[in-house]
Design a protein around this motif. Structure first.
Motif, PDB file in Angstrom:
ATOM      1  N   PRO A   1       0.800  -1.232   0.000  1.00 44.36           N
ATOM      2  CA  PRO A   1       0.000   0.000   0.000  1.00 44.36           C
ATOM      3  C   PRO A   1       0.832   1.281   0.000  1.00 44.36           C
ATOM      4  CG  PRO A   1       0.000  -1.004   2.179  1.00 44.36           C
ATOM      5  CD  PRO A   1       0.689  -1.978   1.276  1.00 44.36           C
ATOM      6  N   GLY A   2       2.165   1.165   0.040  1.00 48.31           N
ATOM      7  CA  GLY A   2       3.004   2.353   0.092  1.00 48.31           C
ATOM      8  C   GLY A   2       3.380   2.903  -1.255  1.00 48.31           C
ATOM      9  N   ILE A   3       2.713   2.497  -2.322  1.00 46.90           N
ATOM     10  CA  ILE A   3       3.106   2.911  -3.671  1.00 46.90           C
ATOM     11  C   ILE A   3       1.874   3.014  -4.547  1.00 46.90           C
ATOM     12  CG2 ILE A   3       3.419   0.625  -4.754  1.00 46.90           C
ATOM     13  CD1 ILE A   3       6.179   1.640  -5.701  1.00 46.90           C
ATOM     14  N   GLY A   4       1.967   3.775  -5.627  1.00 44.64           N
ATOM     15  CA  GLY A   4       0.909   3.852  -6.633  1.00 44.64           C
ATOM     16  C   GLY A   4       1.546   3.916  -8.000  1.00 44.64           C
ATOM     17  N   THR A   5       0.796   3.576  -9.030  1.00 52.89           N
ATOM     18  CA  THR A   5       1.331   3.591 -10.393  1.00 52.89           C
ATOM     19  C   THR A   5       0.311   4.201 -11.347  1.00 52.89           C
ATOM     20  OG1 THR A   5       0.431   1.486 -11.197  1.00 52.89           O
ATOM     21  CG2 THR A   5       2.439   1.371  -9.845  1.00 52.89           C
ATOM     22  N   ASP A   6       0.742   4.387 -12.603  1.00 53.81           N
ATOM     23  CA  ASP A   6      -0.174   4.864 -13.632  1.00 53.81           C
ATOM     24  C   ASP A   6      -1.341   3.914 -13.837  1.00 53.81           C
ATOM     25  OD1 ASP A   6       1.065   7.256 -14.235  1.00 53.81           O
ATOM     26  OD2 ASP A   6       2.276   6.441 -15.866  1.00 53.81           O
ATOM     27  N   GLY A   7      -1.187   2.658 -13.416  1.00 60.76           N
ATOM     28  CA  GLY A   7      -2.305   1.720 -13.505  1.00 60.76           C
ATOM     29  C   GLY A   7      -3.517   2.202 -12.744  1.00 60.76           C
ATOM     30  N   GLY A   8      -3.294   2.929 -11.647  1.00 55.22           N
ATOM     31  CA  GLY A   8      -4.399   3.469 -10.873  1.00 55.22           C
ATOM     32  C   GLY A   8      -5.209   4.495 -11.644  1.00 55.22           C
ATOM     33  N   ALA A   9      -4.532   5.296 -12.469  1.00 54.50           N
ATOM     34  CA  ALA A   9      -5.223   6.296 -13.286  1.00 54.50           C
ATOM     35  C   ALA A   9      -5.938   5.645 -14.465  1.00 54.50           C
ATOM     36  CB  ALA A   9      -4.226   7.345 -13.783  1.00 54.50           C
ATOM     37  N   VAL A  10      -5.300   4.656 -15.071  1.00 59.13           N
ATOM     38  CA  VAL A  10      -5.874   3.995 -16.241  1.00 59.13           C
ATOM     39  C   VAL A  10      -7.129   3.217 -15.869  1.00 59.13           C
ATOM     40  CG1 VAL A  10      -5.464   2.189 -17.966  1.00 59.13           C
ATOM     41  CG2 VAL A  10      -3.667   3.876 -17.458  1.00 59.13           C
ATOM     42  N   ALA A  11      -7.102   2.516 -14.735  1.00 55.99           N
ATOM     43  CA  ALA A  11      -8.195   1.615 -14.360  1.00 55.99           C
ATOM     44  C   ALA A  11      -9.531   2.325 -14.216  1.00 55.99           C
ATOM     45  CB  ALA A  11      -7.846   0.887 -13.063  1.00 55.99           C
ATOM     46  N   VAL A  12      -9.516   3.580 -13.783  1.00 56.26           N
ATOM     47  CA  VAL A  12     -10.774   4.290 -13.525  1.00 56.26           C
ATOM     48  C   VAL A  12     -11.156   5.215 -14.670  1.00 56.26           C
ATOM     49  CG1 VAL A  12     -10.496   4.163 -11.021  1.00 56.26           C
ATOM     50  CG2 VAL A  12      -9.564   6.132 -12.249  1.00 56.26           C
ATOM     51  N   ALA A  13     -10.424   5.165 -15.777  1.00 57.00           N
ATOM     52  CA  ALA A  13     -10.723   6.036 -16.912  1.00 57.00           C
ATOM     53  C   ALA A  13     -11.884   5.490 -17.732  1.00 57.00           C
ATOM     54  CB  ALA A  13      -9.493   6.178 -17.796  1.00 57.00           C
ATOM     55  N   ASN A  14     -12.457   6.398 -18.543  1.00 55.26           N
ATOM     56  CA  ASN A  14     -13.552   6.051 -19.436  1.00 55.26           C
ATOM     57  C   ASN A  14     -14.662   5.356 -18.642  1.00 55.26           C
ATOM     58  OD1 ASN A  14     -11.842   7.142 -21.382  1.00 55.26           O
ATOM     59  ND2 ASN A  14     -10.982   5.151 -21.914  1.00 55.26           N
ATOM     60  N   LYS A  15     -15.031   4.152 -19.004  1.00 54.74           N
ATOM     61  CA  LYS A  15     -16.039   3.419 -18.228  1.00 54.74           C
ATOM     62  C   LYS A  15     -15.404   2.345 -17.353  1.00 54.74           C
ATOM     63  CE  LYS A  15     -19.715   4.212 -21.611  1.00 54.74           C
ATOM     64  NZ  LYS A  15     -20.718   3.598 -22.518  1.00 54.74           N
ATOM     65  N   GLY A  16     -14.098   2.475 -17.150  1.00 60.39           N
ATOM     66  CA  GLY A  16     -13.351   1.484 -16.386  1.00 60.39           C
ATOM     67  C   GLY A  16     -12.606   0.549 -17.320  1.00 60.39           C
ATOM     68  N   ILE A  17     -11.309   0.364 -17.080  1.00 60.13           N
ATOM     69  CA  ILE A  17     -10.486  -0.480 -17.942  1.00 60.13           C
ATOM     70  C   ILE A  17      -9.838  -1.558 -17.080  1.00 60.13           C
ATOM     71  CG2 ILE A  17      -8.462  -0.553 -19.463  1.00 60.13           C
ATOM     72  CD1 ILE A  17      -9.033   2.405 -20.112  1.00 60.13           C
ATOM     73  N   PRO A  18     -10.053  -2.850 -17.391  1.00 58.34           N
ATOM     74  CA  PRO A  18      -9.353  -3.901 -16.641  1.00 58.34           C
ATOM     75  C   PRO A  18      -7.840  -3.675 -16.745  1.00 58.34           C
ATOM     76  CG  PRO A  18     -11.057  -4.836 -18.052  1.00 58.34           C
ATOM     77  CD  PRO A  18     -10.924  -3.396 -18.447  1.00 58.34           C
ATOM     78  N   THR A  19      -7.190  -3.522 -15.600  1.00 52.16           N
ATOM     79  CA  THR A  19      -5.788  -3.096 -15.594  1.00 52.16           C
ATOM     80  C   THR A  19      -4.977  -3.950 -14.637  1.00 52.16           C
ATOM     81  OG1 THR A  19      -6.433  -0.812 -16.084  1.00 52.16           O
ATOM     82  CG2 THR A  19      -4.229  -1.146 -15.194  1.00 52.16           C
ATOM     83  N   GLY A  20      -3.887  -4.485 -15.146  1.00 53.13           N
ATOM     84  CA  GLY A  20      -2.924  -5.182 -14.318  1.00 53.13           C
ATOM     85  C   GLY A  20      -1.654  -4.360 -14.212  1.00 53.13           C
ATOM     86  N   VAL A  21      -0.807  -4.722 -13.262  1.00 54.53           N
ATOM     87  CA  VAL A  21       0.474  -4.038 -13.075  1.00 54.53           C
ATOM     88  C   VAL A  21       1.557  -5.086 -12.870  1.00 54.53           C
ATOM     89  CG1 VAL A  21       1.821  -2.422 -11.673  1.00 54.53           C
ATOM     90  CG2 VAL A  21      -0.628  -2.019 -12.029  1.00 54.53           C
ATOM     91  N   LEU A  22       2.661  -4.918 -13.580  1.00 57.45           N
ATOM     92  CA  LEU A  22       3.856  -5.721 -13.334  1.00 57.45           C
ATOM     93  C   LEU A  22       4.920  -4.811 -12.746  1.00 57.45           C
ATOM     94  CD1 LEU A  22       4.023  -7.976 -16.513  1.00 57.45           C
ATOM     95  CD2 LEU A  22       3.088  -8.516 -14.258  1.00 57.45           C
ATOM     96  N   SER A  23       5.489  -5.230 -11.638  1.00 57.47           N
ATOM     97  CA  SER A  23       6.434  -4.406 -10.891  1.00 57.47           C
ATOM     98  C   SER A  23       7.848  -4.970 -11.012  1.00 57.47           C
ATOM     99  CB  SER A  23       6.042  -4.356  -9.408  1.00 57.47           C
ATOM    100  OG  SER A  23       4.765  -3.782  -9.242  1.00 57.47           O
ATOM    101  N   ILE A  24       8.792  -4.107 -11.338  1.00 59.07           N
ATOM    102  CA  ILE A  24      10.202  -4.475 -11.353  1.00 59.07           C
ATOM    103  C   ILE A  24      10.752  -4.191  -9.960  1.00 59.07           C
ATOM    104  CG2 ILE A  24      12.453  -4.054 -12.403  1.00 59.07           C
ATOM    105  CD1 ILE A  24      10.784  -2.797 -14.811  1.00 59.07           C
TER     106      ILE A  24
END
Length: 354
Positions: free
Chosen positions: A292-315
């Motif tokens: 919970p100590g981090i956020g990514t662009d996936g957070g912005a993408v997921a709630v855009a438009n009518k909602g976009i199924p979004t995964g995140v891969l972390s290095i």
């Protein structure tokens, strides 16, 4: 792939000043995609169509790095600064920086008092960035101005990237690996699918200003209304070092992190399960990430438009937002391989419903 990371890492592009990175990426992909544009905010959007019907898949990483910006030039030529993105004041003292002047890039150092004065000071005191300064060797305000520095001049770390560790477990160390490493993943994926058959269309999105609030992704995704599914690639902080706050839940060198949850996103179950399934099938080293100590662009993408199924891969990364960020080459390759496998598993019937 490590050479590509090195090239990207050593470009200077702090939040809001990503031009060097954006133009490098635009030119790099131009002959490999069907279209590429740099939008008004600076995001690079490249599209590549496959030879078979399928979904429109967004793969995204951010181009900006944490840095600083000059807010005042003192009469003696020293430079006061503000932060661009998140920094730990405890690591700022005596660090080398690049001041991106209008005439040239200038070497500088964040000043600190001589160790000989410590006995007259509180050695436990952490001086806030507002009390610090950058020394570029200017002897007056006029000299600094003549060197091309003014209020608003951006600053980055001055680190050159390098490889450390044994040959079979190499680490890449350098500045801006958050998230130029992710950008390198996208470019490497593009290189490897260039002449291969895949379904649908891939949108490669390289965003600006992630470190100051996901601003580039929020802007770009609103213009991409046809996206069906998305994968964001970013670095994440490991917890495998000896500090008392570390919980030993994410490790360097143990594979790409498949995101479950962070403060910006709860990954939709269908896409989470698909990433896990593909990783197992393809024998790609991976670990699950709840942080919970981090956020990514996936957070912005997921709630855009009518909602976009979004995964995140972390290095997985050590020493984030410092001049010596460290990632494992094997984790980087695993991330690239999982993105590529995800693309090749898509078909015209692929859907990620709730």
């Amino acid at each position: 792939m490590d050479n590509l990371v090195k090239q990207l890492s050593e470009l200077n592009g702090p939040c809001g000043y990503e031009q060097n990175v954006a133009y490098f990426i635009r030119d790099y992909v131009e002959d490999k995609v069907d279209s590429v544009q740099v939008d008004a905010m600076g995001n690079v959007i490249a599209r590549k169509k496959g030879g078979k019907p399928g979904p429109v898949t967004l793969i995204t990483a951010h181009m900006d790095e944490v840095g600083f910006i000059i807010k005042k030039i003192e009469n003696n030529g020293l430079l006061r600064f503000e932060k661009l993105g998140g920094h730990d004041d405890r690591i700022l003292l005596a660090q080398s920086v690049k001041v991106l002047g209008s005439k040239q890039e200038l070497d500088g150092v964040i000043g600190t008092m001589s160790a000989h004065f410590v006995k007259f000071d509180d050695p436990k005191k952490v001086r806030q960035h507002a009390n610090l300064y950058i020394d570029i060797g200017a002897t007056s305000k006029q000299t600094a101005l003549e060197m091309g520095v003014e209020v608003g001049t951006p600053v980055t770390w001055a680190t050159k990237s390098r490889i450390i560790g044994p040959e079979d477990k190499q680490l890449i160390v350098g500045k801006a690996l958050d998230d130029r490493a992710g950008c390198a993943v996208l470019l490497s994926v593009l290189n490897e699918i260039d002449k291969q058959e895949f379904a649908g269309e891939i949108v490669f999105l390289f965003t600006v200003q992630e470190e100051v609030g996901l601003r580039g992704a929020q802007t770009a995704i609103n213009g991409l209304e046809d996206v069906d599914v998305a994968i964001a690639i970013d670095t994440t902080a490991v917890s495998d070092t000896p500090e008392e706050t570390m919980d030993q839940s994410l490790f360097l060198g143990e594979g790409t992190g498949i995101k479950v949850l962070d403060f910006s996103l709860i990954v939709q179950k269908s896409i989470l399960e698909e990433l896990k399934k593909i990783a197992v099938q393809e024998e790609i080293i991976h670990q699950l990430e709840v942080f919970p100590g981090i956020g990514t662009d996936g957070g912005a993408v997921a709630v855009a438009n009518k909602g976009i199924p979004t995964g995140v891969l972390s290095i997985p990364s050590r020493y984030a937002h410092s001049p010596v960020e460290a990632i494992s080459l094997s984790d980087l390759i695993a991330t690239k391989e999982l993105v590529k496998a995800f693309i090749f598993n898509l078909n015209e019937d692929t859907k990620f419903t709730f």
